[in-house]
Design an enzyme around this catalytic site. Structure first.
Site, PDB file in Angstrom:
ATOM      1  N   ARG A 194       0.861  -1.340   0.114  1.00  0.00           N
ATOM      2  CA  ARG A 194       0.060   0.006  -0.084  1.00  0.00           C
ATOM      3  C   ARG A 194       0.888   1.190   0.072  1.00  0.00           C
ATOM      4  O   ARG A 194       0.587   2.204  -0.629  1.00  0.00           O
ATOM      5  CB  ARG A 194      -0.910   0.090   1.295  1.00  0.00           C
ATOM      6  CG  ARG A 194      -1.965  -0.856   1.104  1.00  0.00           C
ATOM      7  CD  ARG A 194      -2.801  -1.107   2.322  1.00  0.00           C
ATOM      8  NE  ARG A 194      -3.746  -0.065   2.744  1.00  0.00           N
ATOM      9  CZ  ARG A 194      -4.168   0.273   3.780  1.00  0.00           C
ATOM     10  NH1 ARG A 194      -4.037  -0.620   4.804  1.00  0.00           N
ATOM     11  NH2 ARG A 194      -5.085   1.227   4.047  1.00  0.00           N
ATOM     12  N   GLN A 211     -10.631   9.658   7.613  1.00  0.00           N
ATOM     13  CA  GLN A 211     -10.252   8.471   8.060  1.00  0.00           C
ATOM     14  C   GLN A 211      -8.845   7.712   7.217  1.00  0.00           C
ATOM     15  O   GLN A 211      -8.530   6.800   7.739  1.00  0.00           O
ATOM     16  CB  GLN A 211     -11.428   7.370   7.821  1.00  0.00           C
ATOM     17  CG  GLN A 211     -12.866   8.051   8.510  1.00  0.00           C
ATOM     18  CD  GLN A 211     -13.822   7.350   7.834  1.00  0.00           C
ATOM     19  OE1 GLN A 211     -14.299   6.159   8.472  1.00  0.00           O
ATOM     20  NE2 GLN A 211     -14.449   7.719   6.605  1.00  0.00           N
ATOM     21  N   HIS A 218      -7.409   8.074  11.967  1.00  0.00           N
ATOM     22  CA  HIS A 218      -6.801   6.748  11.664  1.00  0.00           C
ATOM     23  C   HIS A 218      -5.339   6.622  11.469  1.00  0.00           C
ATOM     24  O   HIS A 218      -4.538   5.456  11.195  1.00  0.00           O
ATOM     25  CB  HIS A 218      -7.335   5.678  10.788  1.00  0.00           C
ATOM     26  CG  HIS A 218      -8.932   5.566  11.096  1.00  0.00           C
ATOM     27  ND1 HIS A 218      -9.803   5.336  10.053  1.00  0.00           N
ATOM     28  CD2 HIS A 218      -9.569   5.575  12.274  1.00  0.00           C
ATOM     29  CE1 HIS A 218     -11.006   5.321  10.542  1.00  0.00           C
ATOM     30  NE2 HIS A 218     -10.918   5.400  11.876  1.00  0.00           N
ATOM     31  N   CYS A 266      13.689  -1.135  14.941  1.00  0.00           N
ATOM     32  CA  CYS A 266      13.892  -0.006  15.760  1.00  0.00           C
ATOM     33  C   CYS A 266      15.237   0.522  15.789  1.00  0.00           C
ATOM     34  O   CYS A 266      16.055  -0.135  16.371  1.00  0.00           O
ATOM     35  CB  CYS A 266      13.078   0.306  17.322  1.00  0.00           C
ATOM     36  SG  CYS A 266      13.561   1.873  18.005  1.00  0.00           S
ATOM     37  N   GLY A 309     -16.854  10.110   0.201  1.00  0.00           N
ATOM     38  CA  GLY A 309     -16.148   8.875  -0.266  1.00  0.00           C
ATOM     39  C   GLY A 309     -16.064   7.956   1.105  1.00  0.00           C
ATOM     40  O   GLY A 309     -14.982   7.304   1.220  1.00  0.00           O
TER      41      GLY A 309
HETATM   42  C1  BV8 Z   1     -12.551   0.737  18.085  1.00  0.00           C
HETATM   43  C2  BV8 Z   1      -6.683   2.210   9.400  1.00  0.00           C
HETATM   44  C3  BV8 Z   1     -12.359  -0.042  20.511  1.00  0.00           C
HETATM   45  C4  BV8 Z   1      -5.757   1.067   9.034  1.00  0.00           C
HETATM   46  C5  BV8 Z   1      -8.928   1.602   9.699  1.00  0.00           C
HETATM   47  C6  BV8 Z   1     -19.437  -3.975  15.234  1.00  0.00           C
HETATM   48  C7  BV8 Z   1     -20.329  -2.980  15.120  1.00  0.00           C
HETATM   49  C8  BV8 Z   1     -19.847  -1.405  15.102  1.00  0.00           C
HETATM   50  C9  BV8 Z   1     -18.401  -1.340  15.358  1.00  0.00           C
HETATM   51  C10 BV8 Z   1     -17.715  -2.316  15.302  1.00  0.00           C
HETATM   52  C11 BV8 Z   1     -18.277  -3.634  15.422  1.00  0.00           C
HETATM   53  N1  BV8 Z   1     -17.258  -4.693  15.507  1.00  0.00           N
HETATM   54  C12 BV8 Z   1     -15.887  -3.930  16.011  1.00  0.00           C
HETATM   55  C13 BV8 Z   1     -16.409  -2.510  15.622  1.00  0.00           C
HETATM   56  C14 BV8 Z   1     -15.310  -1.681  15.814  1.00  0.00           C
HETATM   57  C15 BV8 Z   1     -14.556  -1.311  14.617  1.00  0.00           C
HETATM   58  C16 BV8 Z   1     -15.557  -1.019  13.540  1.00  0.00           C
HETATM   59  O1  BV8 Z   1     -15.998   0.031  13.186  1.00  0.00           O
HETATM   60  N2  BV8 Z   1     -15.586  -2.154  12.736  1.00  0.00           N
HETATM   61  C17 BV8 Z   1     -16.564  -1.937  11.473  1.00  0.00           C
HETATM   62  C18 BV8 Z   1     -15.700  -2.590  10.274  1.00  0.00           C
HETATM   63  C19 BV8 Z   1     -17.905  -2.660  11.962  1.00  0.00           C
HETATM   64  N3  BV8 Z   1     -13.916  -0.110  14.853  1.00  0.00           N
HETATM   65  C20 BV8 Z   1     -12.582  -0.280  15.705  1.00  0.00           C
HETATM   66  O2  BV8 Z   1     -12.208  -1.287  15.795  1.00  0.00           O
HETATM   67  C21 BV8 Z   1     -12.062   1.096  16.054  1.00  0.00           C
HETATM   68  N4  BV8 Z   1     -11.555   1.110  17.057  1.00  0.00           N
HETATM   69  O3  BV8 Z   1     -13.532   0.713  18.099  1.00  0.00           O
HETATM   70  O4  BV8 Z   1     -11.747   0.600  19.376  1.00  0.00           O
HETATM   71  C22 BV8 Z   1     -11.820   0.672  21.575  1.00  0.00           C
HETATM   72  C23 BV8 Z   1     -12.579   1.606  22.351  1.00  0.00           C
HETATM   73  C24 BV8 Z   1     -12.063   1.985  23.449  1.00  0.00           C
HETATM   74  C25 BV8 Z   1     -10.876   1.591  24.028  1.00  0.00           C
HETATM   75  C26 BV8 Z   1     -10.141   0.306  23.372  1.00  0.00           C
HETATM   76  C27 BV8 Z   1     -10.646   0.083  22.121  1.00  0.00           C
HETATM   77  C28 BV8 Z   1     -10.929   1.443  15.165  1.00  0.00           C
HETATM   78  C29 BV8 Z   1     -11.133   1.625  13.414  1.00  0.00           C
HETATM   79  C30 BV8 Z   1     -10.192   1.979  12.522  1.00  0.00           C
HETATM   80  C31 BV8 Z   1      -9.653   0.722  11.773  1.00  0.00           C
HETATM   81  N5  BV8 Z   1      -8.584   1.301  10.944  1.00  0.00           N
HETATM   82  N6  BV8 Z   1      -7.968   1.919   8.933  1.00  0.00           N
HETATM   83  C32 BV8 Z   1      -5.580   0.728   7.603  1.00  0.00           C
HETATM   84  O5  BV8 Z   1      -6.087   1.680   6.925  1.00  0.00           O
HETATM   85  O6  BV8 Z   1      -4.811  -0.172   7.498  1.00  0.00           O
HETATM   86  S1  BV8 Z   1     -10.296   1.700   9.087  1.00  0.00           S
HETATM   87  C33 BV8 Z   1     -10.332   1.769   7.503  1.00  0.00           C
HETATM   88  O7  BV8 Z   1     -11.727   1.800   7.081  1.00  0.00           O
HETATM   89  C34 BV8 Z   1     -10.135   2.995   6.922  1.00  0.00           C
HETATM   90  O8  BV8 Z   1      -9.361   3.834   7.660  1.00  0.00           O
HETATM   91  C35 BV8 Z   1     -10.940   3.434   5.864  1.00  0.00           C
HETATM   92  O9  BV8 Z   1     -10.909   4.867   5.628  1.00  0.00           O
HETATM   93  C36 BV8 Z   1     -12.044   3.288   7.005  1.00  0.00           C
HETATM   94  C37 BV8 Z   1     -13.273   3.422   6.743  1.00  0.00           C
HETATM   95  O10 BV8 Z   1     -13.596   2.905   5.361  1.00  0.00           O
HETATM   96  P1  BV8 Z   1     -14.279   4.068   4.059  1.00  0.00           P
HETATM   97  O11 BV8 Z   1     -12.950   5.005   4.236  1.00  0.00           O
HETATM   98  O12 BV8 Z   1     -15.286   4.477   4.522  1.00  0.00           O
HETATM   99  O13 BV8 Z   1     -13.969   3.128   2.947  1.00  0.00           O
HETATM  100  P2  BV8 Z   1     -14.643   2.220   2.159  1.00  0.00           P
HETATM  101  O14 BV8 Z   1     -13.916   1.272   1.215  1.00  0.00           O
HETATM  102  O15 BV8 Z   1     -15.564   1.284   3.325  1.00  0.00           O
HETATM  103  O16 BV8 Z   1     -15.693   3.133   1.417  1.00  0.00           O
HETATM  104  C38 BV8 Z   1     -15.588   3.928   0.185  1.00  0.00           C
HETATM  105  C39 BV8 Z   1     -16.498   4.705  -0.231  1.00  0.00           C
HETATM  106  O17 BV8 Z   1     -16.180   5.514  -0.999  1.00  0.00           O
HETATM  107  C40 BV8 Z   1     -17.438   3.812  -0.687  1.00  0.00           C
HETATM  108  O18 BV8 Z   1     -18.984   4.593  -0.321  1.00  0.00           O
HETATM  109  C41 BV8 Z   1     -17.508   4.074  -2.150  1.00  0.00           C
HETATM  110  O19 BV8 Z   1     -18.680   4.032  -2.690  1.00  0.00           O
HETATM  111  C42 BV8 Z   1     -17.060   5.571  -2.176  1.00  0.00           C
HETATM  112  N7  BV8 Z   1     -16.346   5.864  -3.249  1.00  0.00           N
HETATM  113  C43 BV8 Z   1     -15.474   4.941  -4.012  1.00  0.00           C
HETATM  114  N8  BV8 Z   1     -15.023   5.469  -5.193  1.00  0.00           N
HETATM  115  C44 BV8 Z   1     -15.331   7.081  -5.235  1.00  0.00           C
HETATM  116  C45 BV8 Z   1     -16.238   7.234  -4.001  1.00  0.00           C
HETATM  117  N9  BV8 Z   1     -16.852   8.257  -3.595  1.00  0.00           N
HETATM  118  C46 BV8 Z   1     -16.777   9.301  -4.405  1.00  0.00           C
HETATM  119  N10 BV8 Z   1     -15.940   9.196  -5.383  1.00  0.00           N
HETATM  120  C47 BV8 Z   1     -15.248   8.160  -5.722  1.00  0.00           C
HETATM  121  N11 BV8 Z   1     -14.434   8.069  -7.097  1.00  0.00           N
HETATM  122 ZN    ZN Z   2      12.542   1.194  20.243  1.00  0.00          ZN
END
Ligand code: BV8
Ligand code: ZN
Length: 248
Positions: free
Chosen positions: A69, A100, A118, A146, A186
């Site tokens: 990536r 994000q 993120h 490191c 997006g």
């Molecule tokens: C936390 C970094 C707890 C890493 C990322 C069940 C229900 C609800 C929540 C949860 C659950 N089970 C687990 C959870 C929590 C979880 C979560 O939300 N899971 C989801 C999947 C259900 N969240 C977490 O774990 C978060 N932490 O909750 O911790 C906690 C709390 C307190 C104390 C301790 C712990 C952490 C979440 C962060 C994860 N890291 N990224 C990496 O990138 O490698 S998330 C990853 O998804 C990216 O950051 C990305 O940005 C993010 C969201 O996705 P989108 O950006 O929306 O991208 P996606 O592909 O989904 O959509 C793209 C959109 O663009 C589409 O709609 C498409 O139509 C559109 N599009 C495409 N092309 C275009 C366009 N639009 C316009 N123009 C175009 N050309």
């Molecule tokens: Zn170190």
């Protein structure tokens, strides 16, 4: 489908407009989204790779995914969507971007106020001593170690199950609670707590504008829906806004 003109009026009337962006804004820069048609989710299972468990179990496999990536991201350029947002900030119409994304493209486009919920893929940190580094190209050695204590380095991004950086989350809430308009660009709106941002603006009586090529989990709270690619829609918004301010 609402019109660009209506949204431009709302931007002109707004007192504190913010943008909330996801991986879709960077697709036109050549970076695959997560859940889209050719998204990362298809080839890889990010919820299995972007986790602390995956990293401790198999750091080499996780680093190979991030290195792939990083190669894409270091080659990527901001697209018109990123550039228009930077221009709207310079003109005073956009106060801040809450993203994000970890691809650094908002900063490269010239935006100043950016909240990275993120993390950032160009940064890495030591799992033991807190050493941090910002790279300008992917690391040669996988997994990188490191230079200070020789422990493993990890990408400085938020994995699933990890808390968001407290300072970034607090900064995001500060801007969100002032916002009377949010451009949601997006994002599929499925990842929490980030996806709360548009709901908070809505609950505070603000206006939600969705810019996306398809319906998402946030469409039902959108006051205005602009269906199309972010680059094209934002270029149209910029063109109409410039015409309007020239008439002012
Ligand atoms: C936390 C970094 C707890 C890493 C990322 C069940 C229900 C609800 C929540 C949860 C659950 N089970 C687990 C959870 C929590 C979880 C979560 O939300 N899971 C989801 C999947 C259900 N969240 C977490 O774990 C978060 N932490 O909750 O911790 C906690 C709390 C307190 C104390 C301790 C712990 C952490 C979440 C962060 C994860 N890291 N990224 C990496 O990138 O490698 S998330 C990853 O998804 C990216 O950051 C990305 O940005 C993010 C969201 O996705 P989108 O950006 O929306 O991208 P996606 O592909 O989904 O959509 C793209 C959109 O663009 C589409 O709609 C498409 O139509 C559109 N599009 C495409 N092309 C275009 C366009 N639009 C316009 N123009 C175009 N050309
Ligand atoms: Zn170190």
């Amino acid at each position: 489908m609402d019109t660009i003109e209506e949204v431009v009026e709302k931007i002109l009337e707004s007192k504190y407009c913010i943008a909330f962006t996801g991986s879709g804004i960077s697709v036109e820069s050549g970076i695959p989204s997560f859940r889209g048609p050719n998204g990362l989710w298809k080839k890889y299972r990010p919820e299995e790779l972007a986790t602390p468990q995956a990293f401790s179990r198999d750091p080499i496999r996780v680093w190979e995914w991030y290195k792939w990536r990083m190669e894409l991201i270091f080659k990527a350029k901001p697209n018109p969507a990123h550039r228009v947002l930077a221009e709207l900030e310079r003109l005073g119409f956009l106060k801040c971007i809450i993203t994000q994304n970890i691809d650094d493209l908002h900063r490269l486009a010239g935006s100043k106020c950016i909240v990275e919920l993120h993390g950032n893929i160009k940064r890495a940190r030591c799992i033991s001593c807190g050493y941090r580094v910002t790279w300008n190209k992917p690391p040669e050695e996988i997994p990188p170690h490191c230079p200070r204590c020789n422990s493993l380095l990890r990408p400085d991004v938020v994995w699933f199950g990890e808390e968001l950086p407290r300072d970034q989350w607090m900064k995001a809430l500060e801007h969100t609670n002032k916002a009377d308009l949010v451009l949601v660009i997006g994002t599929s709106g499925v990842v929490y707590p980030a996806a709360m941002i548009p709901y908070i603006v809505k609950e505070n009586g603000g206006i939600v504008v969705e810019i996306n090529i398809e319906d998402t989990a946030l469409t039902n709270i959108a006051d205005y829906i602009l269906r199309g690619r972010a680059g094209e829609i934002l270029e149209s918004i910029y063109r109409v806004l410039k015409q309007r301010i020239e008439r002012l």
